[in-house]
Design an enzyme around this catalytic site. Structure first.
Site, PDB file in Angstrom:
ATOM      1  N   ASN A  70       1.995  -4.458  -3.642  1.00 51.84           N
ATOM      2  CA  ASN A  70       0.694  -4.728  -3.334  1.00 51.84           C
ATOM      3  C   ASN A  70      -0.325  -3.544  -2.837  1.00 51.84           C
ATOM      4  O   ASN A  70       0.438  -2.784  -2.169  1.00 51.84           O
ATOM      5  CB  ASN A  70       0.729  -5.830  -2.229  1.00 51.84           C
ATOM      6  CG  ASN A  70      -0.630  -6.562  -1.915  1.00 51.84           C
ATOM      7  OD1 ASN A  70      -1.265  -7.106  -2.870  1.00 51.84           O
ATOM      8  ND2 ASN A  70      -1.138  -6.487  -0.806  1.00 51.84           N
ATOM      9  N   GLU A  98       0.639  -1.148  -0.095  1.00 47.41           N
ATOM     10  CA  GLU A  98      -0.180   0.006  -0.020  1.00 47.41           C
ATOM     11  C   GLU A  98       0.836   1.323  -0.079  1.00 47.41           C
ATOM     12  O   GLU A  98       0.762   2.109   0.977  1.00 47.41           O
ATOM     13  CB  GLU A  98      -0.875   0.132   1.217  1.00 47.41           C
ATOM     14  CG  GLU A  98      -1.865  -1.149   1.049  1.00 47.41           C
ATOM     15  CD  GLU A  98      -2.911  -1.291   2.374  1.00 47.41           C
ATOM     16  OE1 GLU A  98      -2.707  -0.650   3.059  1.00 47.41           O
ATOM     17  OE2 GLU A  98      -3.405  -2.359   2.593  1.00 47.41           O
ATOM     18  N   ASP A 109     -11.909 -10.474  -1.239  1.00 48.64           N
ATOM     19  CA  ASP A 109     -13.428 -10.675  -0.604  1.00 48.64           C
ATOM     20  C   ASP A 109     -14.437 -10.020  -1.220  1.00 48.64           C
ATOM     21  O   ASP A 109     -13.963  -9.106  -1.972  1.00 48.64           O
ATOM     22  CB  ASP A 109     -13.202 -10.544   0.815  1.00 48.64           C
ATOM     23  CG  ASP A 109     -12.384  -9.361   1.519  1.00 48.64           C
ATOM     24  OD1 ASP A 109     -12.903  -8.231   0.780  1.00 48.64           O
ATOM     25  OD2 ASP A 109     -11.654  -9.479   2.452  1.00 48.64           O
ATOM     26  N   HIS A 142     -10.575  -6.008  -2.614  1.00 41.24           N
ATOM     27  CA  HIS A 142     -11.524  -6.085  -1.514  1.00 41.24           C
ATOM     28  C   HIS A 142     -12.870  -5.437  -2.110  1.00 41.24           C
ATOM     29  O   HIS A 142     -12.596  -4.216  -2.201  1.00 41.24           O
ATOM     30  CB  HIS A 142     -11.145  -5.317  -0.255  1.00 41.24           C
ATOM     31  CG  HIS A 142      -9.926  -6.027   0.361  1.00 41.24           C
ATOM     32  ND1 HIS A 142     -10.080  -7.093   1.090  1.00 41.24           N
ATOM     33  CD2 HIS A 142      -8.586  -5.365   0.659  1.00 41.24           C
ATOM     34  CE1 HIS A 142      -8.931  -7.430   1.591  1.00 41.24           C
ATOM     35  NE2 HIS A 142      -8.016  -6.442   1.191  1.00 41.24           N
ATOM     36  N   GLU A 192      -5.883 -10.505  -2.178  1.00 38.91           N
ATOM     37  CA  GLU A 192      -6.779 -10.355  -0.963  1.00 38.91           C
ATOM     38  C   GLU A 192      -7.962 -10.308  -1.127  1.00 38.91           C
ATOM     39  O   GLU A 192      -8.773  -9.554  -0.597  1.00 38.91           O
ATOM     40  CB  GLU A 192      -6.155  -9.006  -0.001  1.00 38.91           C
ATOM     41  CG  GLU A 192      -4.846  -9.118   0.213  1.00 38.91           C
ATOM     42  CD  GLU A 192      -4.353  -7.926   1.148  1.00 38.91           C
ATOM     43  OE1 GLU A 192      -5.423  -7.406   1.807  1.00 38.91           O
ATOM     44  OE2 GLU A 192      -3.111  -7.570   1.075  1.00 38.91           O
TER      45      GLU A 192
END
Length: 446
Positions: A194, A153, A260, A230, A258
């Site tokens: 990332n 990030e 979801d 996400h 990641e």
């Protein structure tokens, strides 16, 4: 991303007594993914790697990511004193189950130890602390990590450098330093940048794209870019595949790291059906890009998801429910990863019908269908007249007869038949005595 830690006794009891996925007889997701040339992974919590949770984690996923256990505040809570217990447990579990490990994460602006954030450091001191940390952690697991999220990030929402502890003091140069230290400490691992909100083409992903180009031009060993994904129900970016592809064309690998997909609770059947379609859509985007290494879900069960703590009223974001039972999203992943059905070459089938008959004469129609899944380019139909019938006139095909043998071939305008397409030709003929139908065969090609 920060992840929720589950410690409730009731939940632990449920985990320990749950037998595992209802679809255990099916091919494990990890095997389906491997057969398609990608990995399917999950973030896990080290303290839960027992009982049913461990059974699912070990059986279904080919890669594991420690959710919190490799972050700086976990491994060095006191300066100079390391605690590798949680990280070691995840790595050992993965190795025992033949799984890869994604190391997450070496340098991040969050979950830093208090001694670091509360200290007073010069830029040179801060740079040394960072590279020493990278060297210590990457070096400890040298040769045992498949991918490292080296820098996590680094960007603000507008695509510029985030004004973090690192960015504010060191500027963009800290990213290159972290990657070079990681390469020196663990030469075999793939090294990733990332970030979140970079899944679609937009300001932040444009900033990441430009950053990767700059780093590569400087010879920085960036091997891959991770897209956290996400996502919100029904909002898989339409440009996801194109975005992954443009990064891959820079010469780096890409991965969904990641994943979801959260929804407003309660999760109805309609919402779960949409979630199934959304998971499948993300998997398809990865499969469509040659350099997409794989997909990691950020926790495989709703009981271990960070979403409810950070998005009140939302949840149900993972492929398994809180009782470790697979949800429709699991089926969406499995169906998408299932072996691709190879195309069936164009194949023609034929039917024959007498449409009109009178004394001594008749009219017949032959219908061809392409029963394959690829186009048919040209066709020939052959038959033997069973009772001495003779063809006297034909249309929509070139028809010739020698003795009892008849051959019909396509014309220019009806040679090509798309998958499931059809065409027909007809002819007039003569007969005496009886007029039984012939057996016809159809051969594709010119």
């Amino acid at each position: 991303m920060l992840r929720r830690l589950i410690t409730g006794a009731a939940l632990l009891a449920a985990v320990l007594t749950t037998a595992g996925p209802a679809s255990a007889a099916d091919t494990p997701l990890r095997d389906l993914a491997e057969a398609r040339g990608v990995y399917l992974g999950s973030a896990v919590t080290a303290g839960r790697l027992t009982g049913g949770y461990a059974d699912v984690a070990g059986a279904q996923f080919g890669s594991l990511t420690p959710g919190n256990e490799m972050k700086w505040d976990s491994v060095e809570p006191t300066r100079g004193t390391h605690d590798w217990t949680g990280a070691d447990r995840v790595v050992a579990f993965a190795e025992a189950h033949g799984q890869r490990v994604r190391g997450h994460t070496l340098v991040w602006h969050s979950q830093l130890p208090g001694w670091l954030t509360g200290g007073s450091w010069t830029a040179a001191q801060l740079r040394t602390l960072m590279t020493d940390h990278v060297t210590a952690e990457a070096g400890r697991y040298k040769g045992r990590i498949d991918h490292w999220d080296v820098v996590n990030e680094p960007l603000a929402e507008d695509g510029t450098l985030r004004p973090s502890l690192w960015g504010a003091a060191l500027g963009e140069s800290y990213i290159a330093d972290a990657f070079r230290a990681a390469r020196a400490a663990d030469p075999a691992a793939k090294l990733y940048l990332n970030d979140y909100s970079t899944d679609a083409v937009g300001a932040k992903s444009d900033g990441m794209y430009a950053l990767v180009k700059r780093l590569l031009a400087q010879g920085v060993p960036v091997d891959g870019v991770g897209f956290q994904a996400h996502l919100v129900l029904g909002q898989v970016p339409a440009s996801l595949e194109a975005n992954l592809r443009r990064f891959a064309e820079l010469g780096v690998d890409v991965a969904i790291t990641e994943l979801d997909i959260r929804t407003t609770l309660p999760a109805t059947a309609a919402k779960l059906a949409q979630q199934k379609a959304d998971y499948a859509s993300v998997l398809r985007a990865c499969l469509a890009v040659t350099r997409c290494a794989g997909v990691t879900v950020w926790g495989f069960t709703d009981s271990d998801s960070w979403i409810p703590d950070f998005f009140p009223g939302q949840g149900a974001a993972t492929p398994y429910d809180e009782n470790l039972q697979p949800k429709p999203a699991y089926a969406g992943i499995a169906e998408t990863l299932a072996p691709a059905t190879p195309p069936t070459p164009g194949v023609c089938s034929v039917t024959y019908a007498v449409t009109s008959q009178w004394t001594g004469g008749f009219t017949a129609q032959v219908t061809l269908r392409n029963t394959g899944t690829t186009p048919l380019n040209g066709w020939t139909v052959r038959w033997t007249q069973p009772a001495g019938q003779r063809v006297t006139q034909a249309w929509n095909a070139t028809v010739t007869q020698t003795a009892a043998e008849v051959t019909a071939t396509h014309l220019a305008y009806n040679a090509a038949l798309p998958a499931a397409g059809s065409t027909a030709f007809g002819f007039n003929g003569t007969w005496t005595g009886t007029n039984p139908p012939p057996d016809l065969t159809c051969t594709p090609g010119t």
